[in-house]
Design a protein around this motif. Structure first.
Motif, PDB file in Angstrom:
ATOM      1  N   PHE A 152       0.810  -1.220   0.000  1.00 18.85           N
ATOM      2  CA  PHE A 152       0.000   0.000   0.000  1.00 18.85           C
ATOM      3  C   PHE A 152       0.847   1.275   0.000  1.00 18.85           C
ATOM      4  CE2 PHE A 152      -3.092  -3.051   1.687  1.00 18.85           C
ATOM      5  CZ  PHE A 152      -4.219  -2.713   0.955  1.00 18.85           C
ATOM      6  N   GLY A 153       2.169   1.130   0.191  1.00 20.65           N
ATOM      7  CA  GLY A 153       3.015   2.308   0.286  1.00 20.65           C
ATOM      8  C   GLY A 153       2.689   3.148   1.502  1.00 20.65           C
ATOM      9  N   SER A 154       2.524   2.498   2.658  1.00 24.24           N
ATOM     10  CA  SER A 154       2.043   3.170   3.865  1.00 24.24           C
ATOM     11  C   SER A 154       3.145   3.278   4.918  1.00 24.24           C
ATOM     12  CB  SER A 154       0.842   2.404   4.444  1.00 24.24           C
ATOM     13  OG  SER A 154       0.470   2.929   5.697  1.00 24.24           O
ATOM     14  N   GLY A 155       3.589   4.502   5.183  1.00 23.61           N
ATOM     15  CA  GLY A 155       4.523   4.736   6.275  1.00 23.61           C
ATOM     16  C   GLY A 155       3.863   4.567   7.623  1.00 23.61           C
ATOM     17  N   VAL A 156       2.573   4.888   7.707  1.00 23.37           N
ATOM     18  CA  VAL A 156       1.834   4.730   8.960  1.00 23.37           C
ATOM     19  C   VAL A 156       1.805   3.270   9.385  1.00 23.37           C
ATOM     20  CG1 VAL A 156      -0.437   4.977  10.059  1.00 23.37           C
ATOM     21  CG2 VAL A 156       0.422   6.774   8.539  1.00 23.37           C
ATOM     22  N   LEU A 157       1.624   2.392   8.414  1.00 25.01           N
ATOM     23  CA  LEU A 157       1.583   0.963   8.726  1.00 25.01           C
ATOM     24  C   LEU A 157       2.951   0.459   9.178  1.00 25.01           C
ATOM     25  CD1 LEU A 157      -0.654  -1.070   8.810  1.00 25.01           C
ATOM     26  CD2 LEU A 157      -0.084  -1.784   6.490  1.00 25.01           C
ATOM     27  N   LEU A 158       4.015   0.998   8.601  1.00 27.43           N
ATOM     28  CA  LEU A 158       5.356   0.634   9.054  1.00 27.43           C
ATOM     29  C   LEU A 158       5.586   1.080  10.495  1.00 27.43           C
ATOM     30  CD1 LEU A 158       7.620   1.375   5.949  1.00 27.43           C
ATOM     31  CD2 LEU A 158       7.102  -0.860   6.941  1.00 27.43           C
ATOM     32  N   ALA A 159       5.084   2.276  10.836  1.00 21.44           N
ATOM     33  CA  ALA A 159       5.199   2.756  12.219  1.00 21.44           C
ATOM     34  C   ALA A 159       4.413   1.847  13.169  1.00 21.44           C
ATOM     35  CB  ALA A 159       4.692   4.190  12.314  1.00 21.44           C
ATOM     36  N   TYR A 160       3.270   1.360  12.703  1.00 24.90           N
ATOM     37  CA  TYR A 160       2.462   0.432  13.505  1.00 24.90           C
ATOM     38  C   TYR A 160       3.229  -0.865  13.761  1.00 24.90           C
ATOM     39  CZ  TYR A 160      -1.247  -2.960  14.505  1.00 24.90           C
ATOM     40  OH  TYR A 160      -2.009  -3.962  15.063  1.00 24.90           O
ATOM     41  N   VAL A 161       3.965  -1.332  12.745  1.00 22.17           N
ATOM     42  CA  VAL A 161       4.779  -2.541  12.911  1.00 22.17           C
ATOM     43  C   VAL A 161       5.831  -2.319  14.000  1.00 22.17           C
ATOM     44  CG1 VAL A 161       6.384  -4.137  11.799  1.00 22.17           C
ATOM     45  CG2 VAL A 161       4.428  -3.265  10.528  1.00 22.17           C
ATOM     46  N   GLY A 162       6.483  -1.164  13.977  1.00 23.05           N
ATOM     47  CA  GLY A 162       7.492  -0.867  14.991  1.00 23.05           C
ATOM     48  C   GLY A 162       6.906  -0.823  16.393  1.00 23.05           C
ATOM     49  N   LEU A 163       5.743  -0.177  16.546  1.00 25.14           N
ATOM     50  CA  LEU A 163       5.084  -0.112  17.856  1.00 25.14           C
ATOM     51  C   LEU A 163       4.661  -1.505  18.312  1.00 25.14           C
ATOM     52  CD1 LEU A 163       3.816   1.510  20.171  1.00 25.14           C
ATOM     53  CD2 LEU A 163       1.760   1.769  18.746  1.00 25.14           C
ATOM     54  N   LEU A 164       4.134  -2.298  17.397  1.00 32.65           N
ATOM     55  CA  LEU A 164       3.700  -3.650  17.735  1.00 32.65           C
ATOM     56  C   LEU A 164       4.886  -4.499  18.190  1.00 32.65           C
ATOM     57  CD1 LEU A 164       1.218  -5.516  17.754  1.00 32.65           C
ATOM     58  CD2 LEU A 164       1.795  -6.178  15.416  1.00 32.65           C
ATOM     59  N   PHE A 165       6.033  -4.327  17.543  1.00 31.86           N
ATOM     60  CA  PHE A 165       7.220  -5.089  17.936  1.00 31.86           C
ATOM     61  C   PHE A 165       7.632  -4.766  19.374  1.00 31.86           C
ATOM     62  CE2 PHE A 165      11.860  -5.252  18.419  1.00 31.86           C
ATOM     63  CZ  PHE A 165      12.061  -6.611  18.248  1.00 31.86           C
ATOM     64  N   LEU A 166       7.592  -3.486  19.737  1.00 29.93           N
ATOM     65  CA  LEU A 166       7.958  -3.092  21.101  1.00 29.93           C
ATOM     66  C   LEU A 166       7.026  -3.744  22.123  1.00 29.93           C
ATOM     67  CD1 LEU A 166       8.764   0.692  20.588  1.00 29.93           C
ATOM     68  CD2 LEU A 166      10.380  -1.202  20.850  1.00 29.93           C
ATOM     69  N   VAL A 167       5.735  -3.762  21.820  1.00 27.07           N
ATOM     70  CA  VAL A 167       4.758  -4.368  22.727  1.00 27.07           C
ATOM     71  C   VAL A 167       4.996  -5.872  22.838  1.00 27.07           C
ATOM     72  CG1 VAL A 167       2.304  -4.848  23.077  1.00 27.07           C
ATOM     73  CG2 VAL A 167       3.031  -2.587  22.298  1.00 27.07           C
ATOM     74  N   VAL A 168       5.193  -6.533  21.694  1.00 22.16           N
ATOM     75  CA  VAL A 168       5.398  -7.981  21.679  1.00 22.16           C
ATOM     76  C   VAL A 168       6.679  -8.353  22.421  1.00 22.16           C
ATOM     77  CG1 VAL A 168       5.942  -9.933  20.182  1.00 22.16           C
ATOM     78  CG2 VAL A 168       4.047  -8.436  19.604  1.00 22.16           C
ATOM     79  N   GLU A 169       7.742  -7.570  22.234  1.00 26.18           N
ATOM     80  CA  GLU A 169       9.003  -7.889  22.900  1.00 26.18           C
ATOM     81  C   GLU A 169       8.860  -7.801  24.415  1.00 26.18           C
ATOM     82  OE1 GLU A 169      13.658  -7.044  22.162  1.00 26.18           O
ATOM     83  OE2 GLU A 169      12.386  -5.278  22.335  1.00 26.18           O
ATOM     84  N   ARG A 170       8.111  -6.792  24.889  1.00 26.14           N
ATOM     85  CA  ARG A 170       7.882  -6.684  26.335  1.00 26.14           C
ATOM     86  C   ARG A 170       7.104  -7.895  26.846  1.00 26.14           C
ATOM     87  NH1 ARG A 170      11.332  -4.857  28.900  1.00 26.14           N
ATOM     88  NH2 ARG A 170      12.439  -5.295  26.974  1.00 26.14           N
ATOM     89  N   PHE A 171       6.127  -8.345  26.058  1.00 21.30           N
ATOM     90  CA  PHE A 171       5.316  -9.490  26.449  1.00 21.30           C
ATOM     91  C   PHE A 171       6.155 -10.763  26.482  1.00 21.30           C
ATOM     92  CE2 PHE A 171       2.526 -13.055  25.110  1.00 21.30           C
ATOM     93  CZ  PHE A 171       1.707 -13.090  26.223  1.00 21.30           C
ATOM     94  N   VAL A 172       7.007 -10.936  25.464  1.00 22.42           N
ATOM     95  CA  VAL A 172       7.856 -12.126  25.394  1.00 22.42           C
ATOM     96  C   VAL A 172       8.835 -12.165  26.566  1.00 22.42           C
ATOM     97  CG1 VAL A 172       9.717 -13.230  24.065  1.00 22.42           C
ATOM     98  CG2 VAL A 172       7.643 -12.463  22.903  1.00 22.42           C
ATOM     99  N   LEU A 173       9.490 -11.035  26.836  1.00 19.90           N
ATOM    100  CA  LEU A 173      10.489 -10.998  27.898  1.00 19.90           C
ATOM    101  C   LEU A 173       9.864 -11.051  29.294  1.00 19.90           C
ATOM    102  CD1 LEU A 173      12.930  -8.290  26.483  1.00 19.90           C
ATOM    103  CD2 LEU A 173      13.263 -10.757  26.535  1.00 19.90           C
ATOM    104  N   GLY A 174       8.690 -10.422  29.436  1.00 16.48           N
ATOM    105  CA  GLY A 174       8.095 -10.332  30.756  1.00 16.48           C
ATOM    106  C   GLY A 174       7.198 -11.487  31.139  1.00 16.48           C
ATOM    107  N   TYR A 175       6.653 -12.196  30.134  1.00 15.98           N
ATOM    108  CA  TYR A 175       5.704 -13.278  30.457  1.00 15.98           C
ATOM    109  C   TYR A 175       6.079 -14.610  29.803  1.00 15.98           C
ATOM    110  CZ  TYR A 175       1.540 -16.157  30.618  1.00 15.98           C
ATOM    111  OH  TYR A 175       0.681 -17.207  30.806  1.00 15.98           O
ATOM    112  N   GLU A 176       6.220 -14.613  28.491  1.00 17.93           N
ATOM    113  CA  GLU A 176       6.359 -15.893  27.788  1.00 17.93           C
ATOM    114  C   GLU A 176       7.623 -16.644  28.192  1.00 17.93           C
ATOM    115  OE1 GLU A 176       6.001 -15.712  23.574  1.00 17.93           O
ATOM    116  OE2 GLU A 176       3.814 -15.699  23.645  1.00 17.93           O
ATOM    117  N   GLU A 177       8.755 -15.989  28.138  1.00 19.07           N
ATOM    118  CA  GLU A 177      10.002 -16.703  28.426  1.00 19.07           C
ATOM    119  C   GLU A 177      10.086 -17.173  29.882  1.00 19.07           C
ATOM    120  OE1 GLU A 177      13.429 -14.651  27.002  1.00 19.07           O
ATOM    121  OE2 GLU A 177      12.829 -14.847  24.892  1.00 19.07           O
ATOM    122  N   PRO A 178       9.713 -16.338  30.872  1.00 17.99           N
ATOM    123  CA  PRO A 178       9.711 -16.861  32.250  1.00 17.99           C
ATOM    124  C   PRO A 178       8.765 -18.045  32.430  1.00 17.99           C
ATOM    125  CG  PRO A 178       9.663 -14.471  32.270  1.00 17.99           C
ATOM    126  CD  PRO A 178       9.462 -14.887  30.846  1.00 17.99           C
TER     127      PRO A 178
END
Length: 357
Positions: free
Chosen positions: A115-141
């Motif tokens: 789609f040529g969407s910079g907004v969607l790329l920014a959403y991917v970056g924000l989603l990665f930060l959220v997922v990484e916190r979830f993985v480190l704080g809950y899933e891996e322990p």
């Protein structure tokens, strides 16, 4: 209760949870962002869009493969309240510890390029930060508490986000549970058609073509697209399992490779809805599907399991009869039913292959 009867409900639960996650995080939110930005499907896709499409299909395939590995080998689901009972180190988990999230991210990046969407790329970056916190704080322990030293060894061998050296395969994973997808793919396809037909005002399965359910602007476009993309992604794992199985029993793999036409055509029909020019072009490989049972009849004279040749005859007859839609004198009456005859043919062949080969 047999192992296969236990696996069925687990696969269903895993797909339901994954569908809910996909509907919210990978479909609803991105769709709202694209609508707000006023972006639509490109009328004339270029190299960047085609590359994005390849990334999106690859990401979806990886994510679905990962979900199924959870269900088939871990006897659990991606949901925190229904986790796997066994540590999963097979399939995509041999190379990366979080392939579901990686696949989802790759699919979103591909969509942003399409789609040529910079907004969607920014959403991917924000989603990665959220997922990484979830993985480190809950899933891996949680996984470390459940599986102890096995999980620590797995973490040492395989990267969290980037591929590492593959973890050793387990002997119990050899018999391919992926062959169950021969039942799952037709089920997903036909349930998608039925669900779309119910939500599409005035649609008649007897006269309406399948592609009309996913046409641009149709009320069921997104549901249809999601269902067909899921079928395409599942077919990748199914065909890989069939190829491995053919090699195990000494049968030619050529009839299986022809089925790649299904993956191309079903994904193409979903990603390029009517009236886009690529819709018919990418959907046309489906005409080759009749060659798969015909080649099975010609090549599987020895080595193939007993009874598969009978099913090949039935599938070939059904798929051949489906060509009646190209006869003008015949196609005018109930064209929807006649078109669905081809889908009955490949559905029958998939089920037969998954259960018999």
């Amino acid at each position: 209760m047999t192992a296969s009867s236990r696996v069925g409900p687990i696969v269903v639960r895993a797909l339901v949870y994954a569908t809910l996650f996909t509907a919210i995080v990978l479909v609803f939110v991105p769709a709202r962002l694209l609508d707000a930005a006023g972006l639509h499907h490109p009328a004339d896709p270029g190299a960047l869009q085609i590359g994005g499409l390849a990334l999106a299909v690859s990401g979806v395939s990886l994510a679905v493969w990962s979900v199924l590995a959870f269900a088939l080998f871990g006897h659990g689901t991606p949901a925190p309240f229904d986790p796997p009972r066994h540590l999963v180190v097979t399939g995509p988990y041999r190379w990366v510890r979080n392939p579901m999230y990686v696949g989802a991210g790759v699919a979103l990046v591909g969509t942003a390029l399409w789609f040529g969407s910079g907004v969607l790329l920014a959403y991917v970056g924000l989603l990665f930060l959220v997922v990484e916190r979830f993985v480190l704080g809950y899933e891996e322990p949680t996984l470390r508490r459940l599986f102890g030293a096995d999980y620590d060894g797995y973490c040492a061998a395989v990267g969290r986000w980037w591929p590492g050296r593959p973890a050793p395969a387990r002997p119990g994973d050899r018999r391919s549970a992926w062959l169950h997808l021969g039942d799952a793919i037709p089920a997903v396809f036909w349930l998608t058609l039925l669900a779309c037909g119910r939500r599409y005002p005035g649609y008649d399965h007897r006269t309406g073509l399948v592609s009309e359910l996913g046409a641009l602007g149709a009320p069921t476009q997104h549901l249809f697209t999601a269902g067909l993309l899921l079928c395409a992604a599942l077919s990748v794992g199914f065909l890989a399992a069939l190829v491995r199985r053919c090699r195990q029993v000494g049968a030619s793999t050529l009839p299986i490779w022809v089925l790649a036409a299904f993956t191309v055509s079903i994904a193409g029909a979903a990603l390029f809805p009517l009236p886009m020019r690529l819709h018919l072009f990418l959907g046309s490989p489906a005409l080759l599907l009749v060659l798969s049972p015909l080649l099975a009849l010609a090549l599987w004279r020895a080595g193939a399991p007993a009874g598969i040749r009978v099913h090949a005859v039935i599938a070939a007859v059904i798929l051949a009869l489906a060509f009646v839609v190209f006869v003008p004198e015949v196609a005018g009456t109930a064209p929807g039913l006649k078109q669905r005859l081809a889908h009955v043919g490949w559905s029958y062949w998939f089920v037969a292959l998954g259960r018999r080969i």
